[in-house]
Structures are given as C-alpha cells and as structure tokens.
Design a protein around this motif. Structure first.
Motif, PDB file in Angstrom:
ATOM      1  N   ALA A  50      56.783  41.665  51.679  1.00 42.69           N
ATOM      2  CA  ALA A  50      56.010  40.491  51.247  1.00 42.69           C
ATOM      3  C   ALA A  50      56.811  39.650  50.260  1.00 42.69           C
ATOM      4  N   SER A  51      56.421  38.371  50.155  1.00 47.95           N
ATOM      5  CA  SER A  51      57.075  37.481  49.186  1.00 47.95           C
ATOM      6  C   SER A  51      56.750  37.904  47.759  1.00 47.95           C
ATOM      7  N   HIS A  52      55.486  38.264  47.524  1.00 49.20           N
ATOM      8  CA  HIS A  52      55.037  38.659  46.184  1.00 49.20           C
ATOM      9  C   HIS A  52      53.898  39.671  46.298  1.00 49.20           C
ATOM     10  N   ASN A  53      53.844  40.581  45.344  1.00 48.86           N
ATOM     11  CA  ASN A  53      52.690  41.482  45.178  1.00 48.86           C
ATOM     12  C   ASN A  53      52.227  41.342  43.726  1.00 48.86           C
ATOM     13  N   CYS A  54      51.311  40.407  43.492  1.00 46.08           N
ATOM     14  CA  CYS A  54      50.825  40.130  42.135  1.00 46.08           C
ATOM     15  C   CYS A  54      49.593  40.993  41.858  1.00 46.08           C
ATOM     16  N   PHE A  55      49.401  41.355  40.591  1.00 45.70           N
ATOM     17  CA  PHE A  55      48.254  42.223  40.314  1.00 45.70           C
ATOM     18  C   PHE A  55      47.561  41.855  39.013  1.00 45.70           C
ATOM     19  N   ALA A  56      46.330  42.356  38.899  1.00 44.49           N
ATOM     20  CA  ALA A  56      45.559  42.260  37.652  1.00 44.49           C
ATOM     21  C   ALA A  56      44.607  43.442  37.628  1.00 44.49           C
ATOM     22  N   TYR A  57      44.401  44.001  36.452  1.00 44.49           N
ATOM     23  CA  TYR A  57      43.386  45.053  36.342  1.00 44.49           C
ATOM     24  C   TYR A  57      42.694  45.002  34.987  1.00 44.49           C
ATOM     25  N   ALA A  61      34.738  49.700  29.812  1.00 44.27           N
ATOM     26  CA  ALA A  61      33.488  48.946  29.915  1.00 44.27           C
ATOM     27  C   ALA A  61      33.530  47.698  29.041  1.00 44.27           C
ATOM     28  N   ASP A  62      34.307  47.757  27.945  1.00 44.18           N
ATOM     29  CA  ASP A  62      34.452  46.604  27.052  1.00 44.18           C
ATOM     30  C   ASP A  62      35.739  45.822  27.352  1.00 44.18           C
ATOM     31  N   ALA A  63      36.337  46.095  28.528  1.00 46.77           N
ATOM     32  CA  ALA A  63      37.564  45.398  28.967  1.00 46.77           C
ATOM     33  C   ALA A  63      38.701  45.566  27.975  1.00 46.77           C
ATOM     34  N   ALA A  64      38.826  46.771  27.417  1.00 46.23           N
ATOM     35  CA  ALA A  64      39.834  47.036  26.381  1.00 46.23           C
ATOM     36  C   ALA A  64      41.256  46.894  26.917  1.00 46.23           C
ATOM     37  N   ILE A  65      41.480  47.253  28.189  1.00 44.48           N
ATOM     38  CA  ILE A  65      42.823  47.167  28.769  1.00 44.48           C
ATOM     39  C   ILE A  65      42.813  46.099  29.851  1.00 44.48           C
ATOM     40  N   GLN A  66      43.656  45.074  29.672  1.00 44.11           N
ATOM     41  CA  GLN A  66      43.773  43.990  30.650  1.00 44.11           C
ATOM     42  C   GLN A  66      45.253  43.733  30.895  1.00 44.11           C
ATOM     43  N   LYS A  67      45.661  43.779  32.148  1.00 44.51           N
ATOM     44  CA  LYS A  67      47.068  43.514  32.484  1.00 44.51           C
ATOM     45  C   LYS A  67      47.120  42.620  33.711  1.00 44.51           C
ATOM     46  N   ALA A  68      48.180  41.809  33.783  1.00 44.90           N
ATOM     47  CA  ALA A  68      48.362  40.927  34.936  1.00 44.90           C
ATOM     48  C   ALA A  68      49.850  40.689  35.145  1.00 44.90           C
ATOM     49  N   VAL A  94      38.596  48.182  37.466  1.00 40.77           N
ATOM     50  CA  VAL A  94      38.940  47.641  38.780  1.00 40.77           C
ATOM     51  C   VAL A  94      40.380  47.129  38.760  1.00 40.77           C
ATOM     52  N   VAL A  95      41.037  47.232  39.906  1.00 40.02           N
ATOM     53  CA  VAL A  95      42.399  46.713  40.051  1.00 40.02           C
ATOM     54  C   VAL A  95      42.446  45.837  41.298  1.00 40.02           C
ATOM     55  N   ALA A  96      43.135  44.713  41.193  1.00 36.85           N
ATOM     56  CA  ALA A  96      43.311  43.794  42.321  1.00 36.85           C
ATOM     57  C   ALA A  96      44.803  43.537  42.519  1.00 36.85           C
ATOM     58  N   VAL A  97      45.257  43.626  43.762  1.00 40.79           N
ATOM     59  CA  VAL A  97      46.636  43.273  44.109  1.00 40.79           C
ATOM     60  C   VAL A  97      46.561  42.212  45.204  1.00 40.79           C
ATOM     61  N   VAL A  98      47.162  41.051  44.952  1.00 33.90           N
ATOM     62  CA  VAL A  98      47.215  40.021  45.987  1.00 33.90           C
ATOM     63  C   VAL A  98      48.641  39.946  46.520  1.00 33.90           C
ATOM     64  N   THR A  99      48.770  40.271  47.798  1.00 38.54           N
ATOM     65  CA  THR A  99      50.056  40.255  48.496  1.00 38.54           C
ATOM     66  C   THR A  99      50.184  38.922  49.211  1.00 38.54           C
ATOM     67  N   ARG A 100      51.292  38.217  48.945  1.00 40.87           N
ATOM     68  CA  ARG A 100      51.498  36.905  49.592  1.00 40.87           C
ATOM     69  C   ARG A 100      52.666  36.976  50.561  1.00 40.87           C
ATOM     70  N   TYR A 101      52.405  36.528  51.787  1.00 45.97           N
ATOM     71  CA  TYR A 101      53.458  36.307  52.763  1.00 45.97           C
ATOM     72  C   TYR A 101      53.640  34.799  52.879  1.00 45.97           C
ATOM     73  N   TYR A 102      54.779  34.314  52.390  1.00 47.87           N
ATOM     74  CA  TYR A 102      55.035  32.868  52.302  1.00 47.87           C
ATOM     75  C   TYR A 102      55.077  32.231  53.695  1.00 47.87           C
ATOM     76  N   GLY A 103      54.375  31.111  53.825  1.00 44.87           N
ATOM     77  CA  GLY A 103      54.274  30.457  55.137  1.00 44.87           C
ATOM     78  C   GLY A 103      55.111  29.213  55.286  1.00 44.87           C
ATOM     79  N   GLY A 104      55.977  28.912  54.293  1.00 51.42           N
ATOM     80  CA  GLY A 104      56.875  27.773  54.435  1.00 51.42           C
ATOM     81  C   GLY A 104      56.424  26.496  53.764  1.00 51.42           C
ATOM     82  N   VAL A 105      55.194  26.494  53.225  1.00 60.16           N
ATOM     83  CA  VAL A 105      54.694  25.297  52.537  1.00 60.16           C
ATOM     84  C   VAL A 105      54.472  25.633  51.066  1.00 60.16           C
ATOM     85  N   LYS A 106      55.134  24.892  50.175  1.00 61.75           N
ATOM     86  CA  LYS A 106      54.958  25.126  48.741  1.00 61.75           C
ATOM     87  C   LYS A 106      53.576  24.639  48.311  1.00 61.75           C
ATOM     88  N   LEU A 107      52.900  25.433  47.468  1.00 63.52           N
ATOM     89  CA  LEU A 107      51.530  25.095  47.074  1.00 63.52           C
ATOM     90  C   LEU A 107      51.457  24.372  45.730  1.00 63.52           C
TER      91      LEU A 107
END
Length: 208
Positions: A50-57, A61-68, A94-107
């Motif tokens: 993939a072009s990028h694997n970006c994450f955030a978690y 319960a009080d959101a003491a640990i936040q990383k991105a 919760v953890v989220a990872v967004v994987t991007r496959y670049y399609g040739g158009v800059k956003l």
C-alpha cells in the motif's frame, strides 16, 4: 470516571474510493496500547504494497492514551483527522488503520483530511459499535433457600449476574449503576425479608 463510552464490537474493514484512491479502514477493539500496536503491525504486514498505512487509537475510558500517525502523508492530513473522528464519536479502547492505495490523482491537504477522517466515520457507521456504561461491582450474599428466586428476579429485571458462588451461603456478584444502589438495597431487603447482605466493591464498565 466517564459514565459511558463507545467501542467497536469486533474487528472489521470498510472500503471507500476517493478520486481513484482506495481507502480501507480497519477497525478493532483494543484493551491496551500494546493490543492497538499489534493490530497496526498486522494490518501493515497484510498491506505492505500500500501507499500508506495511517493509524489512530484511543485507549482508556477517559481517553488517556491517544496516538496517531500520518505514515508519510503530509503532516496532520491523515492520523489526526482519524483520531478526531474517533474522539468526536466518543470511541474508546479502539484502533483504526486506514490503508491507502494511491490512484494517481492528488487530493490536496483538504481532500486528504476529508478522505481519512471520512473513511473512519463511514467504517463506524457500517461496522457495529456498542456502548459500555460505568457500574459498581456489588456482592449479594443470601441463603440457599432464596438464592434461586433472587437470581431469577435479577435476570428478569436486566441485571447482569457476573458470578455465582455456592458455599454455606450463596454469593451473587452483579453490576449496579451508582444511581441504582439505594433502590436496589431497599428492593433486596424487601425480597429477602432483610436476610441478604449487600457489599459494594470497585467500579468497572459493562455493556449497556
């Protein structure tokens, strides 16, 4: 302590396409920062091309640990909007990872922010989430004669019976919202003719 928070019920993936770029948002529950990091590592291993694997978690319960992480995207255009979406939806553990496959158009910066944040938002809408509420652990000690009826009554009124132990008496562990403690104490005294003993313990979170 926060009275309630939301989390994802189970791991899942939701895919969106923006200007020919594919965005795959993988979401998973994470009880600790280590679990979140392990999930990120697994997704990266699965999508090494993939072009990028970006994450955030968000952990706690009080959101003491936040990383991105922007993982090579322009600073602040990927991980931060993902994290902001999780926080806006009151998501925790919760953890989220967004994987991007670049399609040739800059956003562009604005397009990236909308794509990454929106990918997490759409995944949360599509995949099942659940609410967890704060409650107090409580132990009811009652004689064998009354124990069966008490257990049935507890379940009939939607109380979560967490554990039952049998000895000289029967010990039933339940969870109670703080606001219900006084009313429950009165109900228990009435239901057992004052013979049951209620002991309050620490606090925890359970499914709402």
């Amino acid at each position: 302590m926060q009275d309630e928070y939301r989390t994802v019920a189970r791991p899942g993936v939701h895919e969106t396409e923006v200007n020919r770029s594919r965005f795959l948002c993988a979401l998973a529950p994470a009880a600790s920062e280590q679990e979140a990091q392990d999930f990120v590592a697994r997704v990266r291993k699965e999508h090494t091309d993939a072009s990028h694997n970006c994450f955030a978690y968000v952990i706690g319960a009080d959101a003491a640990i936040q990383k991105a992480s922007d993982d090579g995207e322009p600073g602040g255009t990927a991980g931060v909007p993902m994290l902001q979406m999780l926080l806006r939806r009151d998501m925790r553990y919760v953890v989220a990872v967004v994987t991007r496959y670049y399609g040739g158009v800059k956003l562009g910066a604005g397009g990236l922010i909308r794509a990454y944040g929106g990918s997490v938002g759409e995944a949360l809408d599509t995949l099942s989430t659940l609410t967890r509420r704060r409650f107090r652990l409580a132990t009811v000690t009652v004689d064998h004669q009354r124990a069966g009826k008490i257990q049935n009554d507890l379940r009939a009124t939607g109380r979560e019976v967490r554990d039952v132990r049998y000895g000289e008496a029967v010990t039933i562990e339940i969870g109670l919202p703080d606001a219900d403690v006084d009313a429950f104490r009165a109900w228990l005294a009435d239901a057992t003719a004052g013979t049951a003993v209620l002991e309050l313990g620490g606090e925890a979170y359970g499914d709402a």
